[in-house]
Write a protein that holds these residues in place. Structure first.
Motif, PDB file in Angstrom:
ATOM      1  N   ALA A 181       0.832  -1.199   0.000  1.00 57.05           N
ATOM      2  CA  ALA A 181       0.000   0.000   0.000  1.00 57.05           C
ATOM      3  C   ALA A 181       0.866   1.249   0.000  1.00 57.05           C
ATOM      4  O   ALA A 181       0.530   2.257  -0.648  1.00 57.05           O
ATOM      5  CB  ALA A 181      -0.934  -0.009   1.213  1.00 57.05           C
ATOM      6  N   ALA A 182       1.995   1.211   0.716  1.00 60.16           N
ATOM      7  CA  ALA A 182       2.899   2.361   0.741  1.00 60.16           C
ATOM      8  C   ALA A 182       3.529   2.617  -0.624  1.00 60.16           C
ATOM      9  O   ALA A 182       3.957   3.742  -0.910  1.00 60.16           O
ATOM     10  CB  ALA A 182       3.995   2.129   1.784  1.00 60.16           C
ATOM     11  N   LEU A 183       3.572   1.581  -1.467  1.00 59.21           N
ATOM     12  CA  LEU A 183       4.078   1.734  -2.833  1.00 59.21           C
ATOM     13  C   LEU A 183       2.980   2.158  -3.801  1.00 59.21           C
ATOM     14  O   LEU A 183       3.169   2.137  -5.015  1.00 59.21           O
ATOM     15  CB  LEU A 183       4.704   0.418  -3.306  1.00 59.21           C
ATOM     16  N   ASP A 184       1.823   2.522  -3.242  1.00 61.52           N
ATOM     17  CA  ASP A 184       0.690   3.028  -4.027  1.00 61.52           C
ATOM     18  C   ASP A 184       0.039   1.946  -4.878  1.00 61.52           C
ATOM     19  O   ASP A 184      -0.429   2.205  -5.979  1.00 61.52           O
ATOM     20  CB  ASP A 184       1.125   4.214  -4.899  1.00 61.52           C
ATOM     21  N   LEU A 185       0.001   0.728  -4.347  1.00 65.86           N
ATOM     22  CA  LEU A 185      -0.792  -0.321  -4.982  1.00 65.86           C
ATOM     23  C   LEU A 185      -2.129  -0.439  -4.253  1.00 65.86           C
ATOM     24  O   LEU A 185      -2.225  -0.205  -3.048  1.00 65.86           O
ATOM     25  CB  LEU A 185      -0.074  -1.667  -4.927  1.00 65.86           C
ATOM     26  N   ARG A 186      -3.149  -0.822  -4.981  1.00 68.57           N
ATOM     27  CA  ARG A 186      -4.433  -1.173  -4.377  1.00 68.57           C
ATOM     28  C   ARG A 186      -4.315  -2.617  -3.910  1.00 68.57           C
ATOM     29  O   ARG A 186      -4.037  -3.512  -4.713  1.00 68.57           O
ATOM     30  CB  ARG A 186      -5.568  -1.033  -5.389  1.00 68.57           C
ATOM     31  N   VAL A 187      -4.539  -2.859  -2.631  1.00 63.67           N
ATOM     32  CA  VAL A 187      -4.240  -4.164  -2.055  1.00 63.67           C
ATOM     33  C   VAL A 187      -5.515  -4.920  -1.700  1.00 63.67           C
ATOM     34  O   VAL A 187      -6.386  -4.404  -0.994  1.00 63.67           O
ATOM     35  CB  VAL A 187      -3.358  -4.027  -0.795  1.00 63.67           C
ATOM     36  N   ASN A 188      -5.589  -6.141  -2.199  1.00 59.29           N
ATOM     37  CA  ASN A 188      -6.605  -7.105  -1.784  1.00 59.29           C
ATOM     38  C   ASN A 188      -5.919  -8.196  -0.977  1.00 59.29           C
ATOM     39  O   ASN A 188      -4.722  -8.451  -1.142  1.00 59.29           O
ATOM     40  CB  ASN A 188      -7.302  -7.738  -2.998  1.00 59.29           C
ATOM     41  N   ALA A 189      -6.665  -8.839  -0.114  1.00 61.70           N
ATOM     42  CA  ALA A 189      -6.114  -9.929   0.677  1.00 61.70           C
ATOM     43  C   ALA A 189      -7.113 -11.068   0.762  1.00 61.70           C
ATOM     44  O   ALA A 189      -8.327 -10.830   0.814  1.00 61.70           O
ATOM     45  CB  ALA A 189      -5.748  -9.448   2.081  1.00 61.70           C
ATOM     46  N   ILE A 190      -6.590 -12.274   0.752  1.00 59.78           N
ATOM     47  CA  ILE A 190      -7.402 -13.475   0.950  1.00 59.78           C
ATOM     48  C   ILE A 190      -7.138 -13.992   2.361  1.00 59.78           C
ATOM     49  O   ILE A 190      -5.995 -14.220   2.743  1.00 59.78           O
ATOM     50  CB  ILE A 190      -7.034 -14.571  -0.070  1.00 59.78           C
ATOM     51  N   ARG A 191      -8.197 -14.153   3.131  1.00 55.12           N
ATOM     52  CA  ARG A 191      -8.046 -14.676   4.482  1.00 55.12           C
ATOM     53  C   ARG A 191      -9.011 -15.822   4.706  1.00 55.12           C
ATOM     54  O   ARG A 191     -10.220 -15.690   4.476  1.00 55.12           O
ATOM     55  CB  ARG A 191      -8.284 -13.576   5.527  1.00 55.12           C
ATOM     56  N   ALA A 192      -8.494 -16.937   5.148  1.00 52.08           N
ATOM     57  CA  ALA A 192      -9.343 -18.078   5.470  1.00 52.08           C
ATOM     58  C   ALA A 192     -10.288 -17.675   6.591  1.00 52.08           C
ATOM     59  O   ALA A 192      -9.909 -17.008   7.543  1.00 52.08           O
ATOM     60  CB  ALA A 192      -8.489 -19.268   5.909  1.00 52.08           C
ATOM     61  N   GLY A 193     -11.530 -18.061   6.456  1.00 52.21           N
ATOM     62  CA  GLY A 193     -12.513 -17.724   7.473  1.00 52.21           C
ATOM     63  C   GLY A 193     -13.305 -16.469   7.173  1.00 52.21           C
ATOM     64  O   GLY A 193     -14.354 -16.240   7.787  1.00 52.21           O
ATOM     65  N   PRO A 229     -12.917 -13.603   1.069  1.00 52.35           N
ATOM     66  CA  PRO A 229     -12.868 -15.048   1.333  1.00 52.35           C
ATOM     67  C   PRO A 229     -12.118 -15.772   0.221  1.00 52.35           C
ATOM     68  O   PRO A 229     -11.966 -15.244  -0.896  1.00 52.35           O
ATOM     69  CB  PRO A 229     -14.347 -15.442   1.365  1.00 52.35           C
ATOM     70  N   PRO A 230     -11.635 -16.989   0.468  1.00 55.66           N
ATOM     71  CA  PRO A 230     -10.853 -17.730  -0.531  1.00 55.66           C
ATOM     72  C   PRO A 230     -11.559 -17.926  -1.876  1.00 55.66           C
ATOM     73  O   PRO A 230     -10.886 -17.995  -2.910  1.00 55.66           O
ATOM     74  CB  PRO A 230     -10.593 -19.071   0.159  1.00 55.66           C
ATOM     75  N   ARG A 231     -12.884 -18.002  -1.880  1.00 53.65           N
ATOM     76  CA  ARG A 231     -13.591 -18.234  -3.147  1.00 53.65           C
ATOM     77  C   ARG A 231     -13.415 -17.084  -4.141  1.00 53.65           C
ATOM     78  O   ARG A 231     -13.664 -17.247  -5.341  1.00 53.65           O
ATOM     79  CB  ARG A 231     -15.078 -18.470  -2.877  1.00 53.65           C
ATOM     80  N   ARG A 232     -12.966 -15.919  -3.667  1.00 54.91           N
ATOM     81  CA  ARG A 232     -12.787 -14.782  -4.558  1.00 54.91           C
ATOM     82  C   ARG A 232     -11.423 -14.788  -5.248  1.00 54.91           C
ATOM     83  O   ARG A 232     -11.146 -13.915  -6.073  1.00 54.91           O
ATOM     84  CB  ARG A 232     -12.918 -13.477  -3.768  1.00 54.91           C
ATOM     85  N   LEU A 233     -10.569 -15.761  -4.931  1.00 49.40           N
ATOM     86  CA  LEU A 233      -9.208 -15.756  -5.463  1.00 49.40           C
ATOM     87  C   LEU A 233      -9.143 -15.683  -6.989  1.00 49.40           C
ATOM     88  O   LEU A 233      -8.409 -14.849  -7.530  1.00 49.40           O
ATOM     89  CB  LEU A 233      -8.440 -16.978  -4.956  1.00 49.40           C
ATOM     90  N   PRO A 234      -9.876 -16.516  -7.749  1.00 49.77           N
ATOM     91  CA  PRO A 234      -9.774 -16.429  -9.212  1.00 49.77           C
ATOM     92  C   PRO A 234     -10.082 -15.036  -9.749  1.00 49.77           C
ATOM     93  O   PRO A 234      -9.376 -14.527 -10.636  1.00 49.77           O
ATOM     94  CB  PRO A 234     -10.812 -17.457  -9.697  1.00 49.77           C
ATOM     95  N   GLU A 235     -11.109 -14.410  -9.214  1.00 45.92           N
ATOM     96  CA  GLU A 235     -11.472 -13.067  -9.667  1.00 45.92           C
ATOM     97  C   GLU A 235     -10.353 -12.064  -9.394  1.00 45.92           C
ATOM     98  O   GLU A 235     -10.044 -11.202 -10.227  1.00 45.92           O
ATOM     99  CB  GLU A 235     -12.755 -12.642  -8.962  1.00 45.92           C
ATOM    100  N   LEU A 236      -9.736 -12.187  -8.223  1.00 44.23           N
ATOM    101  CA  LEU A 236      -8.683 -11.241  -7.857  1.00 44.23           C
ATOM    102  C   LEU A 236      -7.428 -11.457  -8.692  1.00 44.23           C
ATOM    103  O   LEU A 236      -6.736 -10.499  -9.045  1.00 44.23           O
ATOM    104  CB  LEU A 236      -8.362 -11.377  -6.369  1.00 44.23           C
ATOM    105  N   LEU A 237      -7.104 -12.707  -8.993  1.00 39.97           N
ATOM    106  CA  LEU A 237      -5.916 -12.981  -9.792  1.00 39.97           C
ATOM    107  C   LEU A 237      -5.989 -12.305 -11.157  1.00 39.97           C
ATOM    108  O   LEU A 237      -4.969 -11.831 -11.674  1.00 39.97           O
ATOM    109  CB  LEU A 237      -5.741 -14.492  -9.969  1.00 39.97           C
ATOM    110  N   ARG A 238      -7.164 -12.235 -11.724  1.00 34.02           N
ATOM    111  CA  ARG A 238      -7.327 -11.656 -13.062  1.00 34.02           C
ATOM    112  C   ARG A 238      -6.884 -10.198 -13.137  1.00 34.02           C
ATOM    113  O   ARG A 238      -6.518  -9.711 -14.204  1.00 34.02           O
ATOM    114  CB  ARG A 238      -8.789 -11.774 -13.522  1.00 34.02           C
TER     115      ARG A 238
END
Length: 312
Positions: A152-164, A178-187
């Motif tokens: 974030a300090a490098l001016d990136l928009r950050v997403n995170a995947i957290r179990a649970g 949630p983990p199910r969003r991983l494919p969408e975020l990778l794109r």
């Protein structure tokens, strides 16, 4: 409070000095053992079975080895605590790998050592700018949160995947999914950092399908465990030249008590690829004195907490 410690003679000696009311046994369990806490990363059956009073296993590093997890599966009465003293150093290395891979620092360094300035005018592929793009941190624990703050300090928009995580929420640094969003975020991720514990759910988490979702160019950094990524799929994706990678964990690694040279890190020649930064599993910087001191400090804190709650 009885303890069996596998953290080294100096550490045990210091604990004995600083906590004289604790009782320790180091090494093989004594006859009639009654320790309630076991400090060991990879305890054998003898250590786990010797004391009927055993209630807590303290793993003196982050993550639980697969063999340890298997042995604990039939012992639901034993709680597990882990240490996170290496979270800061690991996050630092992860950010270093992101930058080194994204800006092709290794090929540029090699060229300059030969007096070749070509990378200034014709950047090696893939070379990319990160600011304004999206990053995804897979695993939002002690390491992942630190990595997210750095990105974030490098001016990136950050997403995170957290179990649970059941839905999407924000913490001021990252949007947590949630983990199910991983494919969408990778794109839409120019940067992906893997900082997730190894488990049955995360083994092979990043395979050919997931790697194919990444845009061109992109950076993949792994400071988790090698098995989180499909070895063959990653090598094949890197051959396209559109993905850069920074790898601190490998499918074959040297052990502390074995040979340290002549050990191939993979069955594939990653070392021949200019778009890979190789690191010999040194993210935790465990051999540095300040990290060893931090380890003992955190271990003492955990044991103090266990002692208070047990009334000892």
């Amino acid at each position: 409070m009885h303890g069996v410690a596998s953290v080294g003679e100096r550490a045990v000696a210091r604990l004995r000095r600083e906590r004289p009311h604790w009782r320790f046994t180091d090494g093989a369990p004594p006859a009639g053992a009654r320790y309630s806490v076991l400090v060991a990363g990879r305890p054998d059956e003898a250590l786990l079975s010797a004391s009927p009073a055993l209630r807590t296993l303290v793993v003196p590093f982050a993550g639980i080895p697969a063999q340890t997890a298997e042995r604990l599966a039939d012992r639901p009465g034993i709680a597990v605590r882990t240490l996170h003293h290496t979270a800061g150093p690991t996050a630092e290395l992860a950010l270093g790998l992101v930058l080194a891979a994204a800006r092709a620092l290794v090929p540029a360094d090699r060229a300059m050592r030969d007096g070749d300035w070509t990378p200034r005018f014709v950047p090696p592929e893939p070379t990319m700018v990160l600011a304004g793009h999206t990053a995804t941190v897979v695993g939002y624990g002690e390491v992942g949160r630190r990595v997210a703050r750095g990105l974030a300090a490098l001016d990136l928009r950050v997403n995170a995947i957290r179990a649970g995580a059941r839905g999407t929420s924000g913490d001021g640094v990252a949007l947590i999914h949630p983990p199910r969003r991983l494919p969408e975020l990778l794109r839409r991720s120019r940067v992906v950092v893997l900082a997730v514990p190894l488990s049955a759910r995360t083994t092979g988490l990043i395979g050919a399908n997931e790697l194919a979702l990444l845009p061109d160019p992109a950076v993949l950094v792994n400071v988790a465990r090698a098995a989180v990524v499909d070895e063959s799929a990653l090598y094949q994706r890197l051959l396209t030249g559109k993905l850069a990678a920074g790898l601190d964990v490998w499918w074959s690694e040297a052990s502390g008590d074995g040979p340290r040279t002549g050990i191939a890190a993979s069955r594939f020649p990653f070392h021949e690829l200019p778009n890979v930064v190789l690191s010999p599993h040194r993210g935790g910087a465990f051999s540095l004195p300040e990290v060893q001191r931090a380890r003992l400090t955190e271990l003492t804190r955990v044991l103090d907490d266990l002692s208070v709650h047990s009334g000892e």
